[in-house]
Design an enzyme around this catalytic site. Sequence first.
Site, PDB file in Angstrom:
ATOM      1  N   SER A 269      29.508  53.499 -34.568  1.00  0.00           N
ATOM      2  CA  SER A 269      30.641  54.388 -34.876  1.00  0.00           C
ATOM      3  C   SER A 269      31.902  53.996 -34.321  1.00  0.00           C
ATOM      4  O   SER A 269      31.529  53.095 -33.425  1.00  0.00           O
ATOM      5  CB  SER A 269      30.307  55.672 -34.465  1.00  0.00           C
ATOM      6  OG  SER A 269      30.128  55.646 -32.901  1.00  0.00           O
ATOM      7  N   ASP A 270      32.941  54.396 -34.736  1.00  0.00           N
ATOM      8  CA  ASP A 270      34.118  54.220 -34.000  1.00  0.00           C
ATOM      9  C   ASP A 270      34.114  55.183 -33.006  1.00  0.00           C
ATOM     10  O   ASP A 270      33.629  56.245 -32.893  1.00  0.00           O
ATOM     11  CB  ASP A 270      35.413  54.391 -34.765  1.00  0.00           C
ATOM     12  CG  ASP A 270      36.605  53.775 -34.390  1.00  0.00           C
ATOM     13  OD1 ASP A 270      36.823  53.420 -33.319  1.00  0.00           O
ATOM     14  OD2 ASP A 270      37.694  53.714 -35.202  1.00  0.00           O
ATOM     15  N   TRP A 271      34.868  54.884 -31.752  1.00  0.00           N
ATOM     16  CA  TRP A 271      34.669  55.839 -30.538  1.00  0.00           C
ATOM     17  C   TRP A 271      35.377  57.244 -30.781  1.00  0.00           C
ATOM     18  O   TRP A 271      36.656  57.235 -31.017  1.00  0.00           O
ATOM     19  CB  TRP A 271      35.505  55.180 -29.514  1.00  0.00           C
ATOM     20  CG  TRP A 271      34.695  54.125 -28.800  1.00  0.00           C
ATOM     21  CD1 TRP A 271      34.534  53.933 -27.380  1.00  0.00           C
ATOM     22  CD2 TRP A 271      33.907  52.891 -29.067  1.00  0.00           C
ATOM     23  NE1 TRP A 271      33.793  53.058 -26.897  1.00  0.00           N
ATOM     24  CE2 TRP A 271      33.311  52.462 -28.030  1.00  0.00           C
ATOM     25  CE3 TRP A 271      33.591  52.664 -30.276  1.00  0.00           C
ATOM     26  CZ2 TRP A 271      32.403  51.417 -28.018  1.00  0.00           C
ATOM     27  CZ3 TRP A 271      32.854  51.409 -30.441  1.00  0.00           C
ATOM     28  CH2 TRP A 271      32.283  50.765 -29.231  1.00  0.00           C
ATOM     29  N   GLY A 273      33.979  58.894 -33.569  1.00  0.00           N
ATOM     30  CA  GLY A 273      33.996  59.220 -34.943  1.00  0.00           C
ATOM     31  C   GLY A 273      32.651  59.991 -35.461  1.00  0.00           C
ATOM     32  O   GLY A 273      32.435  60.148 -36.650  1.00  0.00           O
TER      33      GLY A 273
END
Length: 743
Positions: A269-271, A273
């Site tokens: 995941s993006d931080w 997200g």
Amino acid sequence: MKKNPTLKLLPLLFFLTGCAGGARNDVPLAAYQDATLPLEERIEDALSRMTLEEKVAMLHAQSKFSSAGVPRLGIPEVWCTDGPHGIRPEVLWDEWDQAGWTNDSCTAFPALTCLAATWNPAMSALYGQSIGEEARYREKDVLLGPGVNIYRTPLNGRNFEYMGEDPYLASRMVVPYVQEVQKQGVAACVKHFALNNQETRRLSVDVEVDDRALYEIYLPAFKAAVEEGGAWAVMGAYNKYKGQHCCHNEYLLNDILKGEWGFDGVVISDWGGVHDTEESIRNGLDMEFGTWTDGLRSGTRNAYDNYYLAHPYLDLLRKGAADVNTLDDKVRRVLRLIFRTAMNTQKPFGSLNSPEHLAAARQIAGEGMVLLKNDNGTLPLDAGSTKRLLVVGENAVKMMTVGGGSSSLKVRHEVTPLEGLRAAATAAGCEVVYERGYVGDPTGSYNGVTTGQDLSETRSEEQLLADAVSAAKEADAVLFIGGLNKSWGQDCEGGDRKEYGLPYAQDRVIEALAAANPRLAVVLVSGNAVAMPWVDRVPAVLEAWFSGSEAGNALADVVFGKVNPSGKLPFTFPVHLEDNAAHALGEFPGGDSVRYNESLFVGYRWHDTKAIKPLFAFGHGLSYTTFEIGNLRLSTDRLDADGSLTLRVDVTNTGDRPGAEVVQLYIGDDESFVPRPVKELKGFAKVSLQPGETQTVEFGITPASLSYYDDTKGAWTAEPGLFTAYVGAASDDIRGSVDFTLE
């Protein structure tokens, strides 16, 4: 206090010496510990030994940039680092604040727009090897990059982190980067998958795009990174698609990435997200990071246990409400990542800030700079005959490695343009005088890293302009160094640009300098196209990008002719913002949703189809020498459905300097039954030539080069009929064409 990442090697060292867990030297290794066994056998053995709790613990963060391993089994944790232009400085365990290390200064490599502008896969390989070695030295397992989202609009604040507007160019440039990073035992995490083309409402906006545009424009670079580059990790995007966040998106992650492309790595995941436990379980997410920014202040003893893929997932598993097979698939992927990186006994030693890395940064920056205009041979400057050179502009002195968002870096030293120019000019007896000309953003800090520069200014805007004009009248030549910076609202994560024009009234300064001295060159430092209302009054324009640690030296190399510019634009510079398709059709940045009304007519595809003259075209870039491209010939003028043909073209250096030209192949479908662009890039080759030298370039053309995505069949299709191959030096500089037929 941050843990020492070298401690994660201790369990592995115990195993390598036969002493894991206090075992005697005569105790045989477990299968997962034996690096000589097949990877999948090791994964299954490790999986069989893990408890339910240990499996779940591997799927979510334990700190800002790490996830847990299995200490009981000696399986180390995973450490990530931001890229894609350099290795981010260390932060505290639970916070974004700096850890205060004194040995985490990196080499800043040029922004990926500059790398793409080299149009040279060899430079991409050098970039990947160099940044991979720095990540390896810092004991990182995952490099969060490269980025390959498509340049849809000049206003996207994060365009500088990506590789331009064309899917073919981005595909060819991303593969060597990924391959060379991973040769260092570090996973490349290709981002942001997918459709991350704006920062406005990036956490919530729902992108609406047709399947043809998705498959033909926005996915090919990701597909190439996975299928050809063998990427070990992919990062989900913040935005939504089909109503689901991209970090847990069934269509993108399960159907396309893991289904159609057979991706065997991890989806990270993006931080921040991730938004839902059950969607994360079902829809393809494997590792969750950054859901909350501060694990010490969120009201629990350990906030990481409350991540969506932590205790909430464990509770569902214990109640039988979640499928163990799905869990095991996620854990297999994480184990595969660990065996490829942290437990890879064959990975080489790394290096940090080495002379080789600085040389690589300088070479890539010099090769990526694009000479947009050069009337009357204004550039290169002859430092020997130029007795007084005036440099004007804040970007000549402002450090650009700090700021811009997660790609912000801490460097040991950044050579500014003024420093580089002075060093080169002084050696030749040329005096360099500096005037600021304008004040942009005098600050210089991000996430606890400060440049240490004092850019405060007491003079008024009028006085700054008057001083610059006065100095220009006394100079033999003038370089204006301006453009954008990495402040919020310019080239920066988290916010899009507010306007297409140059900020800080730079247009006024440029026009005044042009009136004061006819020998003016404008140098743009940016990651985006900008408006140039003064372009007809300025004889030379150079796009220098954000060029990293060696920015100033690389610029001096080009300005004084040590390096002959050979960069080509990886995206179109429109004259007006309304000439860009996303703005012409009224859907940027949208509201809760944004519809890509232009479909696949992005960049030069839109300009060609609508006959809109660009300011500077995709693929454009001049040289200090001249080239002739011609004598096109085909091996056959009829292509079978399962065959191929060869197109040959000659390129000659007709000038008096060694140089390099990028020969570009575009193909147009002349008898298509569906809307298609006039032409699309399908091949390119960078050729270095001595004066008078000729080389023959060969391009292979197959039915795949001619195909489009048929959204009614869910398959790629090449229609029989007449096609045209165009060869030239830019999308608007075609030197020859030849027709052929697909049977």
